[in-house]
Enzyme design. Structure first.
Site, mmCIF file in Angstrom:
data_model
loop_
_atom_site.group_PDB
_atom_site.id
_atom_site.type_symbol
_atom_site.label_atom_id
_atom_site.label_comp_id
_atom_site.label_asym_id
_atom_site.label_seq_id
_atom_site.Cartn_x
_atom_site.Cartn_y
_atom_site.Cartn_z
ATOM 1 N N HIS A 152 0.860 -1.137 -0.030
ATOM 2 C CA HIS A 152 0.207 -0.025 -0.038
ATOM 3 C C HIS A 152 0.695 1.143 -0.168
ATOM 4 O O HIS A 152 1.884 1.147 0.719
ATOM 5 C CB HIS A 152 -0.898 -0.015 1.350
ATOM 6 C CG HIS A 152 -1.929 -1.161 1.288
ATOM 7 N ND1 HIS A 152 -2.574 -1.400 2.667
ATOM 8 C CD2 HIS A 152 -2.090 -2.201 0.429
ATOM 9 C CE1 HIS A 152 -3.393 -2.491 2.392
ATOM 10 N NE2 HIS A 152 -3.038 -2.806 1.141
ATOM 11 N N TYR B 108 -7.818 3.338 10.034
ATOM 12 C CA TYR B 108 -7.727 3.443 11.312
ATOM 13 C C TYR B 108 -8.603 4.547 11.975
ATOM 14 O O TYR B 108 -8.596 5.662 11.602
ATOM 15 C CB TYR B 108 -6.337 3.902 11.963
ATOM 16 C CG TYR B 108 -5.273 2.958 11.965
ATOM 17 C CD1 TYR B 108 -4.618 2.835 10.545
ATOM 18 C CD2 TYR B 108 -4.947 2.330 12.996
ATOM 19 C CE1 TYR B 108 -3.415 2.129 10.501
ATOM 20 C CE2 TYR B 108 -3.591 1.558 12.710
ATOM 21 C CZ TYR B 108 -3.100 1.217 11.576
ATOM 22 O OH TYR B 108 -1.878 0.507 11.588
ATOM 23 N N PRO C 137 -0.610 -2.649 19.592
ATOM 24 C CA PRO C 137 -0.478 -2.992 18.190
ATOM 25 C C PRO C 137 -0.962 -1.676 17.407
ATOM 26 O O PRO C 137 -0.847 -1.781 16.365
ATOM 27 C CB PRO C 137 -1.635 -4.223 18.003
ATOM 28 C CG PRO C 137 -2.457 -4.109 19.108
ATOM 29 C CD PRO C 137 -1.927 -3.648 20.135
ATOM 30 N N LYS D 260 3.986 -1.982 15.619
ATOM 31 C CA LYS D 260 5.281 -2.074 15.694
ATOM 32 C C LYS D 260 6.031 -3.149 16.338
ATOM 33 O O LYS D 260 7.182 -3.339 16.373
ATOM 34 C CB LYS D 260 5.769 -0.697 16.301
ATOM 35 C CG LYS D 260 5.747 0.580 15.935
ATOM 36 C CD LYS D 260 6.934 0.739 15.111
ATOM 37 C CE LYS D 260 6.754 1.954 13.944
ATOM 38 N NZ LYS D 260 6.170 1.137 12.839
ATOM 39 N N TYR E 128 5.966 5.173 11.103
ATOM 40 C CA TYR E 128 4.895 4.052 10.415
ATOM 41 C C TYR E 128 5.761 3.031 9.628
ATOM 42 O O TYR E 128 5.567 1.973 9.802
ATOM 43 C CB TYR E 128 3.599 4.514 9.716
ATOM 44 C CG TYR E 128 2.628 3.343 9.671
ATOM 45 C CD1 TYR E 128 1.682 3.281 10.741
ATOM 46 C CD2 TYR E 128 2.440 2.648 8.667
ATOM 47 C CE1 TYR E 128 0.702 2.225 10.925
ATOM 48 C CE2 TYR E 128 1.754 1.806 8.506
ATOM 49 C CZ TYR E 128 0.632 1.235 9.644
ATOM 50 O OH TYR E 128 -0.374 0.280 9.531
HETATM 51 P P1 RFL Z 1 6.813 -14.069 20.054
HETATM 52 O O1 RFL Z 1 6.419 -14.013 18.587
HETATM 53 O O2 RFL Z 1 5.988 -14.002 21.034
HETATM 54 O O3 RFL Z 1 8.006 -15.390 19.997
HETATM 55 C C1 RFL Z 1 8.356 -16.086 21.244
HETATM 56 C C2 RFL Z 1 8.470 -17.548 21.167
HETATM 57 O O4 RFL Z 1 9.167 -18.062 22.269
HETATM 58 C C3 RFL Z 1 8.565 -19.199 22.572
HETATM 59 N N1 RFL Z 1 8.631 -19.620 24.035
HETATM 60 C C4 RFL Z 1 9.554 -20.386 24.497
HETATM 61 N N2 RFL Z 1 10.360 -21.326 23.733
HETATM 62 C C5 RFL Z 1 11.203 -22.172 24.681
HETATM 63 N N3 RFL Z 1 10.895 -22.240 25.877
HETATM 64 C C6 RFL Z 1 10.197 -21.469 26.685
HETATM 65 N N4 RFL Z 1 9.956 -21.547 28.045
HETATM 66 C C7 RFL Z 1 9.443 -20.602 26.011
HETATM 67 N N5 RFL Z 1 8.446 -19.467 26.266
HETATM 68 C C8 RFL Z 1 7.983 -18.975 25.098
HETATM 69 C C9 RFL Z 1 6.841 -18.984 22.279
HETATM 70 O O5 RFL Z 1 6.403 -20.082 22.129
HETATM 71 C C10 RFL Z 1 7.320 -18.087 20.911
HETATM 72 O O6 RFL Z 1 7.293 -18.892 19.845
HETATM 73 O O7 RFL Z 1 8.132 -12.961 20.111
HETATM 74 P P2 RFL Z 1 9.183 -12.118 19.086
HETATM 75 O O8 RFL Z 1 9.910 -13.088 18.302
HETATM 76 O O9 RFL Z 1 9.879 -11.161 20.172
HETATM 77 O O10 RFL Z 1 8.301 -11.331 18.202
HETATM 78 C C11 RFL Z 1 7.243 -10.353 18.582
HETATM 79 C C12 RFL Z 1 6.001 -10.218 17.929
HETATM 80 O O11 RFL Z 1 5.492 -11.715 17.787
HETATM 81 C C13 RFL Z 1 5.041 -9.314 18.240
HETATM 82 O O12 RFL Z 1 5.623 -8.302 18.775
HETATM 83 C C14 RFL Z 1 3.991 -9.148 17.042
HETATM 84 O O13 RFL Z 1 3.189 -10.120 16.850
HETATM 85 C C15 RFL Z 1 3.106 -7.788 17.809
HETATM 86 N N6 RFL Z 1 1.851 -7.341 16.803
HETATM 87 C C16 RFL Z 1 2.383 -6.633 15.654
HETATM 88 N N7 RFL Z 1 3.659 -6.130 15.363
HETATM 89 C C17 RFL Z 1 3.877 -5.617 14.211
HETATM 90 O O14 RFL Z 1 4.955 -5.255 13.993
HETATM 91 N N8 RFL Z 1 3.029 -5.188 13.325
HETATM 92 C C18 RFL Z 1 1.631 -5.367 13.512
HETATM 93 O O15 RFL Z 1 0.655 -5.341 12.564
HETATM 94 C C19 RFL Z 1 1.274 -6.221 14.702
HETATM 95 N N9 RFL Z 1 0.015 -6.429 15.078
HETATM 96 C C20 RFL Z 1 0.766 -7.634 17.079
HETATM 97 C C21 RFL Z 1 -0.327 -7.393 16.155
HETATM 98 C C22 RFL Z 1 0.514 -8.737 18.086
HETATM 99 C C23 RFL Z 1 -0.962 -8.996 18.329
HETATM 100 N N10 RFL Z 1 -1.258 -9.794 19.127
HETATM 101 C C24 RFL Z 1 -1.926 -10.910 19.212
HETATM 102 C C25 RFL Z 1 -0.467 -9.510 20.784
HETATM 103 C C26 RFL Z 1 -1.529 -7.592 16.136
HETATM 104 C C27 RFL Z 1 -1.986 -8.569 17.376
HETATM 105 C C28 RFL Z 1 -3.409 -8.593 17.423
HETATM 106 C C1 PHB Z 2 -3.162 -6.524 10.974
HETATM 107 O O1 PHB Z 2 -3.232 -6.506 9.844
HETATM 108 O O2 PHB Z 2 -3.189 -7.544 11.895
HETATM 109 C C2 PHB Z 2 -2.609 -5.247 11.841
HETATM 110 C C3 PHB Z 2 -2.434 -3.932 10.981
HETATM 111 C C4 PHB Z 2 -2.072 -2.926 11.421
HETATM 112 C C5 PHB Z 2 -1.792 -2.654 13.155
HETATM 113 C C6 PHB Z 2 -2.118 -3.803 13.687
HETATM 114 C C7 PHB Z 2 -2.359 -4.917 13.275
HETATM 115 O O3 PHB Z 2 -1.703 -1.628 13.448
#
Ligand code: RFL
Ligand code: PHB
Length: 393
Positions: A72, A203, A294, A298, A386
């Site tokens: 986009h 948003y 979220p 980031k 962003y």
């Molecule tokens: P993760 O992805 O949580 O991975 C950590 C891994 O460690 C494992 N683990 C273990 N392994 C061995 N022994 C143990 N004792 C352990 N305990 C845990 C876990 O099973 C897991 O596989 O951390 P990491 O690598 O730091 O990555 C972070 C991201 O996943 C997170 O910040 C993002 O998903 C946040 N987030 C978003 N980030 C963006 O940059 N752009 C987005 O659009 C965005 N949207 C979001 C999001 C997070 C969301 N949720 C569900 C919190 C939207 C949502 C809804």
């Molecule tokens: C998503 O597509 O999951 C998404 C997009 C933008 C955000 C957070 C989540 O700020």
């Protein structure tokens, strides 16, 4: 078992780190508590900063991304029924917004790592860190949760195990300082089988609360709406979700296309930072050290930024006996982390209807949005954050 770098967690942080180290010829083993299917099936983030896309291309991992991602030129902001298209590409000199789901990134990273001979142990249990302040740290774990206790000796341990993992807890409380902010709202996220309603993310801050329109593919859409974080999903039958989304995203000439909802979940919104990200021979990366709400998209991007800095520092230490960057890792990473925290807080505060705030604050948030509409400097500042701030070298 023995390796150079022991990594706990096969999320974005752990997997990108293993790729960056592997490319430099440094051995690493990843220990992951979930199965490969669970890791590849968890629905989370959607937006990649431009440099993360470039990094995936650089690592030779972008074939599916280039084919399937949505690119986009900007995002749409909406408040009080008014819409504003922010052209990020124009404001940032060519950077764009890439929508490619986190679980697809993880699939690409896992397949690429295994194909290159990388070592990932899925489904391990009882991961524990030992001797992190000594010269010879090690990790113990049980393969397949119940197997015999196994010991992994390594030169350094990287805790990339997310917010709930054991790594951060291995740093004594007296040696770390934690900063927490809990928001008085959560997000209800859905996946729906429907065609796209709009050409980019929307948003919206409406009287009923925040809503976000995102996408996953031409026939699957991702939408979020602000709710009470304590809400039970039973309070949100599909009809109520669509009615709220219709109200919050309505604008002249716009139709929100509905479809069957096949996934639903509620997440709380929080900000969190752990200072320090380094203790002895343990280094924290990603959600293990910091969480953002979220709204700024980031979280994943900050996790990858940490390991870009950490990989360079570990390579300098292991291959050139130069430990300076590693000694400064926490400080370098935290500077970027706090900017990500600031931007995520700003977007969250400006775009939600806060039940604990009054009408004065609400007018301030509208003024903030109107400032973005009328000031190129304000619009550029939002766009730069962003699409991803440059690295401070
Ligand atoms: P993760 O992805 O949580 O991975 C950590 C891994 O460690 C494992 N683990 C273990 N392994 C061995 N022994 C143990 N004792 C352990 N305990 C845990 C876990 O099973 C897991 O596989 O951390 P990491 O690598 O730091 O990555 C972070 C991201 O996943 C997170 O910040 C993002 O998903 C946040 N987030 C978003 N980030 C963006 O940059 N752009 C987005 O659009 C965005 N949207 C979001 C999001 C997070 C969301 N949720 C569900 C919190 C939207 C949502 C809804
Ligand atoms: C998503 O597509 O999951 C998404 C997009 C933008 C955000 C957070 C989540 O700020």
């Amino acid at each position: 078992m023995k390796t150079e770098i022991g990594i706990i967690g096969a999320g974005p942080a752990g997997l990108f780190l293993a790729h960056l180290l592997g490319r430099a010829g440094i051995e690493a083993v990843i220990l992951e508590s979930r199965t490969r299917e669970e890791v590849e099936g968890t629905i989370r983030a959607g937006v990649l900063e431009q440099w993360v896309v470039d990094l995936m291309r650089d690592l030779g991992l972008a074939a599916r991304l280039d084919q399937n991602a949505d690119f986009h030129t900007g995002i749409t902001l909406q408040w009080n029924g008014e819409r504003l298209h922010l052209d990020m590409r124009e404001l940032t000199g060519g950077k764009q917004v890439t929508v490619y789901p986190q679980h697809e990134v993880l699939r690409d990273l896992i397949a690429g790592l295994l194909a290159a001979g990388g070592d990932i142990r899925f489904g391990v249990g009882e991961t524990a860190l030992h001797e992190i302040t000594g010269e010879r740290p090690f990790i113990t774990f049980r393969p397949d949760k119940t197997g015999p206790e196994t010991r992994l000796d390594c030169a350094y341990i990287v805790g990339a195990d997310g917010y709930h993992g054991p790594s951060r807890q291995a740093i004594p409380e007296a040696a770390r300082r934690e900063f927490h902010k809990i928001y008085p709202f959560g997000w209800l996220g859905i996946l729906a089988r429907a065609p796209r309603s709009w050409h980019e993310l929307i948003y919206a801050n409406q009287a009923e609360g925040f809503a976000l329109l995102s996408t996953r593919s031409p026939d699957v859409q991702r939408l979020y709406l602000q709710c009470d974080p304590a809400d039970d999903l039973a309070l949100w039958p599909d009809r109520r979700i669509w009615d709220e989304l219709q109200a919050r995203l309505s604008a002249p000439g716009f139709t929100l296309i509905e479809g069957p909802i096949f996934q639903k979940g509620i997440i709380p919104l929080r900000s969190f930072v752990c200072e320090t990200m380094h203790y002895g021979r343990l280094f924290l990366a990603g959600d293990a050290a910091h969480i953002v709400p979220p709204t700024g998209a980031k979280g994943l991007n900050l996790a990858v930024a940490d390991v870009v800095v950490l990989a360079a520092a570990l390579i300098a230490r292991v291959q050139h006996n130069d430990g300076e960057k590693l000694a400064r890792y926490s400080e370098t990473a935290l500077r970027r982390v706090w900017k990500g925290e600031r931007f995520s807080w700003y977007m969250t505060t400006m775009l939600h209807r806060n039940p604990t705030e009054g009408e004065f604050e609400r007018r301030i948030h509208f003024a903030d949005l109107d400032f973005v509409r009328t000031s190129r400097a304000a619009a550029t500042a939002l766009a730069e954050n962003y699409v991803g701030l440059p690295f401070d070298r």
